[in-house]
Design a protein around this motif. Structure first.
Motif, PDB file in Angstrom:
ATOM      1  N   LYS A 195       0.848  -1.196   0.000  1.00 36.87           N
ATOM      2  CA  LYS A 195       0.000   0.000   0.000  1.00 36.87           C
ATOM      3  C   LYS A 195       0.878   1.238   0.000  1.00 36.87           C
ATOM      4  CE  LYS A 195      -4.143  -1.769   2.352  1.00 36.87           C
ATOM      5  NZ  LYS A 195      -5.107  -1.487   3.443  1.00 36.87           N
ATOM      6  N   PHE A 196       0.733   2.036  -1.047  1.00 33.78           N
ATOM      7  CA  PHE A 196       1.492   3.283  -1.126  1.00 33.78           C
ATOM      8  C   PHE A 196       0.553   4.446  -1.399  1.00 33.78           C
ATOM      9  CE2 PHE A 196       4.506   5.950  -3.899  1.00 33.78           C
ATOM     10  CZ  PHE A 196       4.853   6.750  -2.826  1.00 33.78           C
ATOM     11  N   LEU A 197       0.259   4.726  -2.659  1.00 34.44           N
ATOM     12  CA  LEU A 197      -0.605   5.861  -2.999  1.00 34.44           C
ATOM     13  C   LEU A 197      -2.071   5.445  -3.076  1.00 34.44           C
ATOM     14  CD1 LEU A 197       1.454   7.591  -5.833  1.00 34.44           C
ATOM     15  CD2 LEU A 197       1.327   8.236  -3.421  1.00 34.44           C
ATOM     16  N   PRO A 198      -2.996   6.405  -2.927  1.00 40.07           N
ATOM     17  CA  PRO A 198      -4.411   6.124  -3.210  1.00 40.07           C
ATOM     18  C   PRO A 198      -4.592   5.671  -4.650  1.00 40.07           C
ATOM     19  CG  PRO A 198      -4.190   8.169  -1.987  1.00 40.07           C
ATOM     20  CD  PRO A 198      -2.797   7.761  -2.381  1.00 40.07           C
ATOM     21  N   TYR A 199      -5.755   5.113  -4.940  1.00 38.94           N
ATOM     22  CA  TYR A 199      -5.992   4.459  -6.233  1.00 38.94           C
ATOM     23  C   TYR A 199      -5.888   5.407  -7.415  1.00 38.94           C
ATOM     24  CZ  TYR A 199      -8.483   1.594  -9.723  1.00 38.94           C
ATOM     25  OH  TYR A 199      -8.845   0.884 -10.840  1.00 38.94           O
ATOM     26  N   THR A 200      -6.505   6.585  -7.311  1.00 42.57           N
ATOM     27  CA  THR A 200      -6.568   7.479  -8.462  1.00 42.57           C
ATOM     28  C   THR A 200      -6.614   8.928  -8.015  1.00 42.57           C
ATOM     29  OG1 THR A 200      -7.937   8.181 -10.343  1.00 42.57           O
ATOM     30  CG2 THR A 200      -9.089   7.156  -8.497  1.00 42.57           C
ATOM     31  N   THR A 201      -6.057   9.809  -8.825  1.00 42.95           N
ATOM     32  CA  THR A 201      -6.117  11.243  -8.558  1.00 42.95           C
ATOM     33  C   THR A 201      -7.494  11.808  -8.852  1.00 42.95           C
ATOM     34  OG1 THR A 201      -5.277  11.655 -10.788  1.00 42.95           O
ATOM     35  CG2 THR A 201      -3.671  11.627  -9.002  1.00 42.95           C
ATOM     36  N   GLN A 202      -8.375  10.986  -9.427  1.00 44.55           N
ATOM     37  CA  GLN A 202      -9.725  11.441  -9.747  1.00 44.55           C
ATOM     38  C   GLN A 202     -10.752  10.989  -8.712  1.00 44.55           C
ATOM     39  OE1 GLN A 202      -9.742   9.801 -13.823  1.00 44.55           O
ATOM     40  NE2 GLN A 202      -9.915  11.913 -14.521  1.00 44.55           N
ATOM     41  N   GLY A 203     -10.278  10.482  -7.586  1.00 41.81           N
ATOM     42  CA  GLY A 203     -11.174  10.020  -6.542  1.00 41.81           C
ATOM     43  C   GLY A 203     -11.622  11.149  -5.632  1.00 41.81           C
ATOM     44  N   LYS A 204     -12.157  10.783  -4.464  1.00 38.54           N
ATOM     45  CA  LYS A 204     -12.699  11.766  -3.538  1.00 38.54           C
ATOM     46  C   LYS A 204     -11.634  12.382  -2.637  1.00 38.54           C
ATOM     47  CE  LYS A 204     -17.241   9.518  -3.321  1.00 38.54           C
ATOM     48  NZ  LYS A 204     -18.251   8.869  -2.449  1.00 38.54           N
ATOM     49  N   LEU A 205     -10.466  11.740  -2.526  1.00 44.58           N
ATOM     50  CA  LEU A 205      -9.428  12.259  -1.639  1.00 44.58           C
ATOM     51  C   LEU A 205      -8.838  13.548  -2.199  1.00 44.58           C
ATOM     52  CD1 LEU A 205      -7.571   8.949  -0.720  1.00 44.58           C
ATOM     53  CD2 LEU A 205      -9.173  10.236   0.689  1.00 44.58           C
ATOM     54  N   PRO A 206      -8.487  14.525  -1.325  1.00 49.91           N
ATOM     55  CA  PRO A 206      -7.888  15.784  -1.796  1.00 49.91           C
ATOM     56  C   PRO A 206      -6.572  15.523  -2.525  1.00 49.91           C
ATOM     57  CG  PRO A 206      -8.586  15.943   0.499  1.00 49.91           C
ATOM     58  CD  PRO A 206      -8.688  14.501   0.127  1.00 49.91           C
ATOM     59  N   PRO A 219       4.011   8.344   6.498  1.00 50.71           N
ATOM     60  CA  PRO A 219       3.854   6.979   5.965  1.00 50.71           C
ATOM     61  C   PRO A 219       2.932   6.095   6.793  1.00 50.71           C
ATOM     62  CG  PRO A 219       6.057   7.308   6.888  1.00 50.71           C
ATOM     63  CD  PRO A 219       5.416   8.655   6.806  1.00 50.71           C
ATOM     64  N   MET A 220       2.643   6.504   8.026  1.00 54.47           N
ATOM     65  CA  MET A 220       1.689   5.713   8.816  1.00 54.47           C
ATOM     66  C   MET A 220       0.278   5.783   8.250  1.00 54.47           C
ATOM     67  SD  MET A 220       2.190   8.909  10.056  1.00 54.47           S
ATOM     68  CE  MET A 220       3.546   8.678  11.218  1.00 54.47           C
ATOM     69  N   THR A 221       0.027   6.766   7.365  1.00 61.40           N
ATOM     70  CA  THR A 221      -1.291   6.858   6.735  1.00 61.40           C
ATOM     71  C   THR A 221      -1.397   5.989   5.482  1.00 61.40           C
ATOM     72  OG1 THR A 221      -0.674   8.769   5.358  1.00 61.40           O
ATOM     73  CG2 THR A 221      -1.542   9.224   7.568  1.00 61.40           C
ATOM     74  N   TRP A 222      -0.273   5.539   4.956  1.00 64.79           N
ATOM     75  CA  TRP A 222      -0.300   4.768   3.712  1.00 64.79           C
ATOM     76  C   TRP A 222      -1.115   3.479   3.823  1.00 64.79           C
ATOM     77  CZ3 TRP A 222       5.602   5.162   2.115  1.00 64.79           C
ATOM     78  CH2 TRP A 222       5.935   6.517   1.988  1.00 64.79           C
ATOM     79  N   PRO A 223      -0.973   2.710   4.917  1.00 63.86           N
ATOM     80  CA  PRO A 223      -1.788   1.494   5.021  1.00 63.86           C
ATOM     81  C   PRO A 223      -3.284   1.771   5.105  1.00 63.86           C
ATOM     82  CG  PRO A 223       0.095   1.380   6.505  1.00 63.86           C
ATOM     83  CD  PRO A 223       0.023   2.786   6.001  1.00 63.86           C
ATOM     84  N   LEU A 224      -3.661   2.989   5.503  1.00 62.36           N
ATOM     85  CA  LEU A 224      -5.078   3.342   5.623  1.00 62.36           C
ATOM     86  C   LEU A 224      -5.661   3.792   4.281  1.00 62.36           C
ATOM     87  CD1 LEU A 224      -4.969   5.371   8.964  1.00 62.36           C
ATOM     88  CD2 LEU A 224      -5.673   2.991   8.650  1.00 62.36           C
TER      89      LEU A 224
END
Length: 237
Positions: A195-206, A219-224
């Motif tokens: 687990k590194f980056l979120p799935y897509t830059t077009q998602g809901k995450l800022p 990096p502690m947020t990466w697994p989440l």
């Protein structure tokens, strides 16, 4: 001879249609207004993460480079890009050498001529595992002894349904199955993050560049939040 010539013309026409279809798909998927933000995101990713794997004197090849966000931003001695999308050239910086070759032909760029090969969200577009094996063989050929292959991609283990939301996804991969494929082709796994980056830059995450920088610092947020693997494979010396 006439039959062979017609066959060649048919293949050329088919390739042209495939390239135009690819260009149209990416024009619709990545709207022009979002491209400046996407470039800014990749500048942050390169400066604060990927640059650690690339030396200032390295020759770097970005395969299926798309609009060149990675290869434009990474600092290195020589920049090479490979893509069959006819729109790619207009997005690359002046110092980038573009090779309009398919992924299964990148060895034509030069045997053992590259220090680092990079792909982002590309392997899932290959038709099957045989195509993946063929591509990895090409990577092995183009890399110098001791060279690295950096791989970013969606992890099917954490995206069982959303993985297939993109029409051009064909091959399902996890960090573990990719590592096995690499090892079968003779690579050594230097590091592997499930687990590194979120799935897509077009998602809901800022996706503001400052928030991307903050994400890399935590990096502690990466697994989440991470849904993409990052694998570093090395060609034996």
């Amino acid at each position: 001879m006439q039959g062979n010539e017609r066959s060649k013309q048919g293949k050329d026409a088919g390739a042209a249609l495939e390239e135009e279809a690819l260009a149209q798909l990416y024009r619709e998927r990545f709207q022009e207004g979002f491209l400046p933000r996407k470039r800014d995101i990749w500048r942050v990713l390169c400066q604060h993460f990927f640059q650690r794997y690339v030396a200032a004197s390295d020759t770097v090849l970005d395969v299926a480079c798309g609009y060149g966000e990675f290869i434009n931003s990474i600092r290195c001695g020589r920049k090479l890009a490979a893509d069959i999308n006819p729109d790619t050239a207009q997005h690359l910086d002046a110092g980038v050498e573009l090779h309009a070759v398919a992924a299964d032909r990148i060895a034509s760029i030069g045997q053992e001529s590259v220090d680092v090969v990079f792909t982002s969200n590309f392997l899932e577009h290959l038709e099957n595992k045989a195509a993946l094996d063929q591509f990895l063989q090409q990577v092995m050929q183009v890399l110098k002894p001791g060279g690295r292959y950096l791989i970013l991609g969606p992890n099917l283990r954490y995206l069982p349904g959303a993985y297939w939301d993109f029409y051009d996804h064909h091959l399902g991969l996890t960090d573990q199955s990719l590592a096995e494929a690499l090892q079968l082709q003779g690579f050594t796994i230097e590091s592997k993050r499930a687990k590194f980056l979120p799935y897509t830059t077009q998602g809901k995450l800022p996706t503001h560049p400052l928030l991307v920088r903050l994400y890399l610092l935590l990096p502690m947020t990466w697994p989440l939040l991470g849904k993409q693997f990052f694998v570093v494979a090395r060609k034996p010396d």
